[in-house]
Write a protein that holds these residues in place. Structure first.
Motif, PDB file in Angstrom:
ATOM      1  N   VAL A  23      45.371 -82.807  49.725  1.00 18.17           N
ATOM      2  CA  VAL A  23      46.286 -83.894  50.083  1.00 18.17           C
ATOM      3  C   VAL A  23      45.633 -84.877  51.053  1.00 18.17           C
ATOM      4  O   VAL A  23      45.721 -86.089  50.883  1.00 18.17           O
ATOM      5  CB  VAL A  23      47.594 -83.332  50.690  1.00 18.17           C
ATOM      6  CG1 VAL A  23      48.408 -84.413  51.373  1.00 18.17           C
ATOM      7  CG2 VAL A  23      48.416 -82.655  49.613  1.00 18.17           C
ATOM      8  N   ALA A  24      44.954 -84.356  52.056  1.00 17.82           N
ATOM      9  CA  ALA A  24      44.432 -85.213  53.121  1.00 17.82           C
ATOM     10  C   ALA A  24      43.059 -85.797  52.845  1.00 17.82           C
ATOM     11  O   ALA A  24      42.767 -86.916  53.250  1.00 17.82           O
ATOM     12  CB  ALA A  24      44.390 -84.428  54.436  1.00 17.82           C
ATOM     13  N   VAL A  25      42.203 -85.039  52.151  1.00 15.74           N
ATOM     14  CA  VAL A  25      40.804 -85.448  51.992  1.00 15.74           C
ATOM     15  C   VAL A  25      40.425 -85.671  50.536  1.00 15.74           C
ATOM     16  O   VAL A  25      39.594 -86.525  50.235  1.00 15.74           O
ATOM     17  CB  VAL A  25      39.855 -84.409  52.638  1.00 15.74           C
ATOM     18  CG1 VAL A  25      38.407 -84.860  52.560  1.00 15.74           C
ATOM     19  CG2 VAL A  25      40.249 -84.118  54.085  1.00 15.74           C
ATOM     20  N   GLY A  26      41.016 -84.896  49.639  1.00 20.34           N
ATOM     21  CA  GLY A  26      40.626 -85.000  48.239  1.00 20.34           C
ATOM     22  C   GLY A  26      39.171 -84.599  48.077  1.00 20.34           C
ATOM     23  O   GLY A  26      38.705 -83.642  48.675  1.00 20.34           O
ATOM     24  N   LYS A  27      38.448 -85.372  47.300  1.00 20.09           N
ATOM     25  CA  LYS A  27      37.031 -85.072  47.029  1.00 20.09           C
ATOM     26  C   LYS A  27      36.087 -85.979  47.824  1.00 20.09           C
ATOM     27  O   LYS A  27      34.879 -85.923  47.634  1.00 20.09           O
ATOM     28  CB  LYS A  27      36.738 -85.243  45.532  1.00 20.09           C
ATOM     29  CG  LYS A  27      37.572 -84.367  44.638  1.00 20.09           C
ATOM     30  CD  LYS A  27      37.243 -82.917  44.808  1.00 20.09           C
ATOM     31  CE  LYS A  27      38.042 -82.063  43.837  1.00 20.09           C
ATOM     32  NZ  LYS A  27      38.191 -80.705  44.260  1.00 20.09           N
ATOM     33  N   GLN A  28      36.626 -86.822  48.694  1.00 23.02           N
ATOM     34  CA  GLN A  28      35.776 -87.787  49.388  1.00 23.02           C
ATOM     35  C   GLN A  28      34.835 -87.113  50.396  1.00 23.02           C
ATOM     36  O   GLN A  28      35.110 -86.018  50.871  1.00 23.02           O
ATOM     37  CB  GLN A  28      36.628 -88.847  50.076  1.00 23.02           C
ATOM     38  CG  GLN A  28      37.484 -88.358  51.232  1.00 23.02           C
ATOM     39  CD  GLN A  28      38.365 -89.446  51.799  1.00 23.02           C
ATOM     40  OE1 GLN A  28      37.907 -90.550  52.034  1.00 23.02           O
ATOM     41  NE2 GLN A  28      39.624 -89.137  52.011  1.00 23.02           N
TER      42      GLN A  28
END
Length: 167
Positions: free
Chosen positions: A118-123
């Motif tokens: 939710v907060a970071v994803g794959k970045q």
């Protein structure tokens, strides 16, 4: 039943603060000097103030709300994640995971993964973790983070931290 994950607001300060302190007690019981841990987790009012200030400032935090509507305030939030821009001078990634914790009862349920997604994803992101926290390092490695060789003295608990980065 899974916890709802949603952005934290000022109204969540008390429940978030309790979660924060209880997570420290549960996660760091065997990693931090017991007297230091007890001292650093004793002041819930100060932690509530910090949570309220962070929310008022618009800091990015998501909370996992206990699916039991009858849970007391100290158990209302069962996990959280906070992110922000990288704070390190060399800034290895644009995003820093400032904190991610779940209550012990939720370990192994996938809640930490949901919070991270939710907060970071794959970045790309960086984070700091206690050098002796093997459980956390294993979790972060599964999320694509690797140790980059950078260490720092962490004064709050008087321990060593290592930085992990995902590019």
């Amino acid at each position: 039943m899974q916890p709802e994950i949603r952005p934290a607001g000022v109204e969540d300060a008390e429940a978030g603060a309790w979660c924060h302190l209880l997570c420290w007690q549960e996660a760091y019981a065997d990693l931090v000097d017991p007297a230091k841990l007890a001292e650093r987790t004793a002041d819930v009012d100060r932690r509530i103030e910090r949570w309220a200030a962070a929310a008022a400032e618009g800091r990015k935090r998501w909370i996992a709300v206990n699916p039991d509507p009858a849970a007391p305030v100290r158990d209302r939030v069962v996990g959280f994640i906070g992110i922000g821009p990288g704070r390190d001078d060399d800034r290895p990634a644009p995003v820093e995971v400032e904190a991610i914790y779940t209550r012990r009862a939720w370990w192994g349920t996938g809640l930490g993964s949901r919070l991270m997604e939710v907060a970071v994803g794959k970045q790309p992101a960086s984070l700091w973790v206690l050098a002796n926290n093997e459980q956390a390092k294993t979790f972060y490695r599964r999320k694509g983070f690797v140790e980059d060789g950078t260490t720092a003295a962490e004064p709050f608990f008087d321990v060593t931290e290592i930085r992990m980065v995902r590019t």
